[in-house]
Design a protein around this motif. Structure first.
Motif, short mmCIF file in Angstrom:
data_model
loop_
_atom_site.label_atom_id
_atom_site.label_comp_id
_atom_site.label_asym_id
_atom_site.label_seq_id
_atom_site.Cartn_x
_atom_site.Cartn_y
_atom_site.Cartn_z
N GLU A 77 0.82 -1.21 0.00
CA GLU A 77 0.00 0.00 0.00
C GLU A 77 0.85 1.27 0.00
OE1 GLU A 77 0.13 -1.70 4.23
OE2 GLU A 77 -0.22 -2.45 2.18
N GLU A 78 2.15 1.14 0.32
CA GLU A 78 3.04 2.31 0.31
C GLU A 78 3.60 2.60 -1.09
OE1 GLU A 78 3.47 4.38 2.66
OE2 GLU A 78 2.54 3.28 4.31
N LEU A 79 3.42 1.66 -2.01
CA LEU A 79 3.96 1.85 -3.36
C LEU A 79 2.94 2.64 -4.20
CD1 LEU A 79 5.55 -1.67 -4.02
CD2 LEU A 79 6.52 0.31 -2.86
N ASN A 80 2.76 3.90 -3.85
CA ASN A 80 1.72 4.71 -4.47
C ASN A 80 2.16 5.41 -5.74
OD1 ASN A 80 3.44 6.51 -3.28
ND2 ASN A 80 2.01 7.14 -1.66
N ARG A 81 3.41 5.19 -6.18
CA ARG A 81 3.88 5.82 -7.42
C ARG A 81 4.07 4.80 -8.54
NH1 ARG A 81 6.36 11.02 -6.30
NH2 ARG A 81 5.98 11.53 -4.11
N ILE A 82 3.65 3.57 -8.27
CA ILE A 82 3.82 2.50 -9.27
C ILE A 82 2.45 2.00 -9.71
CG2 ILE A 82 4.89 0.26 -9.75
CD1 ILE A 82 6.93 0.78 -7.64
N ASP A 83 2.31 1.77 -11.00
CA ASP A 83 1.08 1.25 -11.56
C ASP A 83 0.76 -0.12 -10.93
OD1 ASP A 83 -0.41 -0.40 -13.84
OD2 ASP A 83 -0.72 1.74 -14.24
N GLU A 84 -0.55 -0.37 -10.64
CA GLU A 84 -0.94 -1.61 -9.96
C GLU A 84 -0.59 -2.84 -10.77
OE1 GLU A 84 -4.99 -1.47 -8.75
OE2 GLU A 84 -4.71 0.27 -7.44
N GLU A 85 -0.67 -2.76 -12.10
CA GLU A 85 -0.33 -3.93 -12.94
C GLU A 85 1.15 -4.27 -12.80
OE1 GLU A 85 -1.47 -3.24 -16.95
OE2 GLU A 85 -3.61 -2.99 -16.47
N LEU A 86 1.99 -3.25 -12.71
CA LEU A 86 3.43 -3.50 -12.53
C LEU A 86 3.71 -4.10 -11.16
CD1 LEU A 86 4.87 -0.21 -14.12
CD2 LEU A 86 4.83 -2.50 -15.13
N ILE A 87 2.98 -3.64 -10.14
CA ILE A 87 3.14 -4.22 -8.79
C ILE A 87 2.77 -5.70 -8.81
CG2 ILE A 87 2.32 -4.18 -6.40
CD1 ILE A 87 1.97 -1.15 -6.68
N ALA A 88 1.65 -6.01 -9.46
CA ALA A 88 1.21 -7.41 -9.53
C ALA A 88 2.24 -8.28 -10.24
CB ALA A 88 -0.13 -7.47 -10.26
N GLU A 89 2.92 -7.69 -11.24
CA GLU A 89 3.88 -8.47 -12.03
C GLU A 89 5.22 -8.64 -11.33
OE1 GLU A 89 6.08 -8.20 -16.40
OE2 GLU A 89 4.37 -6.88 -15.95
N HIS A 90 5.69 -7.59 -10.63
CA HIS A 90 7.08 -7.59 -10.15
C HIS A 90 7.23 -7.67 -8.63
CE1 HIS A 90 8.83 -6.67 -14.10
NE2 HIS A 90 7.82 -5.82 -14.28
N TYR A 91 6.22 -7.28 -7.86
CA TYR A 91 6.36 -7.23 -6.39
C TYR A 91 6.62 -8.62 -5.85
CZ TYR A 91 5.42 -5.86 -1.53
OH TYR A 91 5.53 -5.63 -0.18
N ARG A 92 7.61 -8.75 -4.96
CA ARG A 92 8.00 -10.06 -4.42
C ARG A 92 7.48 -10.18 -2.99
NH1 ARG A 92 13.94 -8.93 -6.90
NH2 ARG A 92 13.19 -8.84 -9.03
N GLU A 93 6.47 -11.05 -2.83
CA GLU A 93 5.92 -11.27 -1.49
C GLU A 93 6.99 -11.89 -0.60
OE1 GLU A 93 3.05 -10.33 -0.49
OE2 GLU A 93 1.81 -10.06 -2.28
N ASP A 94 7.01 -11.47 0.64
CA ASP A 94 7.96 -12.02 1.60
C ASP A 94 7.62 -13.49 1.87
OD1 ASP A 94 9.93 -12.29 3.42
OD2 ASP A 94 8.83 -11.39 5.09
N GLU A 95 8.60 -14.39 1.65
CA GLU A 95 8.34 -15.81 1.80
C GLU A 95 7.92 -16.18 3.22
OE1 GLU A 95 11.69 -18.00 0.41
OE2 GLU A 95 11.65 -17.06 -1.56
N SER A 96 8.52 -15.53 4.20
CA SER A 96 8.17 -15.85 5.61
C SER A 96 6.73 -15.41 5.89
CB SER A 96 9.13 -15.14 6.57
OG SER A 96 9.10 -13.74 6.33
N ALA A 97 6.29 -14.26 5.30
CA ALA A 97 4.92 -13.80 5.49
C ALA A 97 3.94 -14.77 4.85
CB ALA A 97 4.74 -12.41 4.88
N GLU A 98 4.34 -15.29 3.65
CA GLU A 98 3.47 -16.26 2.99
C GLU A 98 3.33 -17.53 3.81
OE1 GLU A 98 5.16 -16.91 -0.83
OE2 GLU A 98 4.48 -15.00 -1.67
N ALA A 99 4.41 -17.96 4.45
CA ALA A 99 4.37 -19.17 5.29
C ALA A 99 3.43 -18.98 6.50
CB ALA A 99 5.79 -19.52 5.76
#
Length: 469
Positions: free
Chosen positions: A443-465
Motif C-alpha cells: 500500500e506504500e507503493l503509491n507511485r507505481i502502476d498496480e499492474e506493474l506491482i502485480a507483475e514484479h512485487y515479491r511477497e515475503d516468503e516468511s509472510a506467505e508461510a
C-alpha cells in the motif's frame, strides 16, 4: 606572412607585440626565440597597432629580440579515425610513442554552433553500468550531464568506470555492433593521476576505442584552454562524419576555469564573481553546447564534464554556471564516501532533466520510470526519518517508519554501492530496485502502476508461510 621583432611587453603567459596590419582574433602565431626554439601561441586580443598573444608553451626564454610570425589561420586539429587508441598531449601532439598522425582533414577547434533547427531531441538510452546513474539519473545520447564532486572524492574512478562500461544497448540488441567511442580530456591533472588513467585504460582494453588528451598540472595554463576544444573537435568528427556515438569525459573543469582566471588576471581584465572572468558563462557554454545530435546524422556527442566544487560549495561560480547550461548533475557525497560506498553518488540532489524521454517501454523497460520515482520517494522519506531518529531514537518510531529507515540503509548499501568493477545492466538495476521495494508494504507503493506491482512485487516468503499456517 610577415615577421615582426616588435615585442613590447611580456606578462605571465601573454606576449604583447606591435603590428602594422590587421591581425585576426584566435590567429595562430609562431614565436622564434634567440636560442632557435619555436613556440606556438594564439592571438587573444587584437586592436589597432598592438596584439596580445597567449603562448601555449609558456613565455620562458622569450625576450624583446624574439621574432613573431602570424600564420593567418586559426588553430586546427588533425582528425582521422586512426586517432582511436592514441594518447595525445594537451596541444594534440602524440605522446604514446606511436607514429605521427596522418590526418584525413584539419578542423577548426572552435567548431561551428549546431543550428537549433537541425538538432534532434536526445532520447536514446546510454547504459553506463552504474545503477545510481542508469536507474535514477539516466544518461541519454546527446546529453550533457556533469559530475559535481569535491576535492579528494573518487570522481576519477567513476569517470574511468563509465569510460570502460558505457554502451548503447539498443544497437547491441539489433546486432548492429554499436560504433561507440570515448574521448577523454584531462586538464591540469597530476602525473600520478595521469598514470592511474593510463594504467586503467591499458589494463581494461578501453584504450582501443578511446582518444586520450592529457594536460598535466605542470603544463602551461594556456594549453588548458585548448585541450577541451581539441577533444570536442575530435568527437564531432567521429560523430558527425564517421557515425560514432561519442562519449566525451572532461576532467577537471575547475582547472580549466582557474586557467581562464589566470589569463584574465594577466590581461588585467575587470574580474567578475570571485575573480573569475565575466565571460566565463559564455566560454563554458561554447564547450558544453557542442554536445548533441544532428538531424540526418547517425552519430551523437554526449558529454560528462567533471568538476570539483571548491569547498564543496555548489553555489560557487563554476558549478553554478555549469548547472545553468547543462541538463542536470550527478552529485558525489562526502558522507557516503566516508562510509565506503562506491561510487558515493547522492541521488537526492542529483538530476537528469532528459531522463523521462530516454526511459520506458521500447527504450529501457516499461517499469523504469515508476520504480525510479518510488525509490526516490522512499529514500527521501528514509533520509528525513534519520534526522528524527537522532532526536527521539529508533524505538519511538512506528513499524512503517522503521521499514523506510531500513529501505534507506539497504538502498545505499546495495543499490548505490556496487564497486568500480561491477557492470550492471539496466535489467539488473531494475530487478535490484524491485528487490528493495518489496521490503515495503504494497500500500506504500503509491507511485507505481498496480499492474506493474502485480507483475514484479515479491511477497515475503516468511509472510506467505505465516498466512499458510
Amino acid at each position: 606572412m610577415k615577421e615582426y621583432q616588435t615585442i613590447t611587453e611580456i606578462s605571465g603567459p601573454l606576449v604583447f607585440a606591435e603590428v602594422d596590419e590587421p591581425v585576426g582574433y584566435d590567429e595562430i602565431v609562431e614565436i622564434e626565440t634567440e636560442d632557435g626554439r619555436t613556440l606556438r601561441g594564439q592571438v587573444l586580443e587584437s586592436s589597432e597597432g598592438i596584439v596580445s598573444i597567449q603562448v601555449f608553451e609558456g613565455t620562458g626564454g622569450i625576450d624583446r629580440n624574439a621574432s613573431v610570425r602570424f600564420l593567418g589561420e586559426t588553430m586546427k586539429m588533425p582528425v582521422t579515425e586512426d586517432l582511436l587508441g592514441r594518447v595525445l598531449d594537451g596541444s594534440g601532439n602524440p605522446i604514446d610513442g606511436g607514429p605521427e598522425i596522418v590526418p584525413d582533414k584539419r578542423q577548426d577547434i572552435v567548431g561551428k554552433a549546431i543550428n537549433p533547427f537541425s538538432r534532434e531531441y536526445p532520447e536514446e538510452f546510454i547504459q553506463t553500468g552504474v545503477s545510481a546513474i542508469d536507474g535514477m539519473n539516466t544518461l541519454v545520447r546527446g546529453q550533457k550531464l556533469p559530475i559535481f564532486s569535491g576535492s579528494g572524492l573518487p570522481h576519477n574512478e567513476l569517470a574511468l568506470q563509465i569510460a570502460r562500461q558505457a554502451t548503447v544497448p539498443e544497437e547491441d540488441e539489433e546486432g548492429e555492433g554499436s560504433e561507440f567511442a570515448v574521448i577523454f580530456g584531462a586538464m591540469g591533472i597530476t602525473q600520478e593521476e595521469a598514470n592511474e588513467f593510463m594504467d586503467d585504460f591499458e589494463r581494461t582494453g578501453a584504450l582501443e576505442r578511446s582518444v586520450v588528451f592529457m594536460n598535466l598540472a605542470d603544463d602551461p595554463a594556456v594549453e588548458r584552454q585548448v585541450t577541451p576544444r581539441l577533444a570536442l573537435t575530435t568527437a564531432e568528427y567521429l560523430a558527425f562524419e564517421k557515425d560514432y556515438h561519442v562519449l566525451v569525459i572532461l576532467t577537471d573543469m575547475t582547472n580549466y576555469c582557474e586557467a581562464l582566471r589566470e589569463i584574465g588576471a594577466a590581461r588585467e581584465e575587470v574580474p567578475g564573481r570571485r575573480g573569475y572572468p565575466g565571460y566565463m558563462y559564455t566560454d563554458l557554454a561554447q564547450l558544453y553546447e557542442r554536445a548533441g545530435r544532428i538531424e540526418g546524422k547517425e552519430g551523437s556527442v554526449t558529454q560528462i564534464p567533471i568538476l570539483t566544487m571548491p569547498g564543496d560549495d555548489d553555489t560557487h561560480p563554476i558549478p553554478d554556471l555549469t548547472g545553468y547550461i547543462t541538463e542536470g548533475q550527478i552529485m558525489m557525497d562526502r558522507d557516503l564516501n566516508s562510509q565506503g560506498i562506491e561510487p558515493p553518488v547522492n541521488v537526492l540532489p542529483s538530476l537528469s532533466r532528459l531522463m523521462d524521454d530516454g526511459i520506458g517501454e521500447g527504450l529501457t523497460r516499461e517499469d523504469h520510470g515508476d520504480v525510479s520515482d518510488q525509490m526516490y520517494a522512499a529514500y527521501a522519506e528514509g533520509e528525513d526519518l534519520r534526522d528524527l531518529v537522532n532526536i527521539v531514537g529508533r524505538e519511538a518510531l512506528s513499524e512503517r517508519d522503521n521499514k523506510f529507515l531500513d529501505f534507506a540503509d539497504r538502498f545505499e548499501a546495495e543499490f548505490v554501492q556496487q564497486g568500480y568493477d561491477t557492470n550492471r545492466s539496466i535489467d539488473d538495476t531494475l530487478e535490484l530496485g524491485w528487490d528493495l521495494l518489496s521490503d515495503l508494504p504494497k500500500e506504500e507503493l503509491n507511485r507505481i502502476d498496480e499492474e506493474l506491482i502485480a507483475e514484479h512485487y515479491r511477497e515475503d516468503e516468511s509472510a506467505e508461510a505465516v498466512q499458510a499456517d
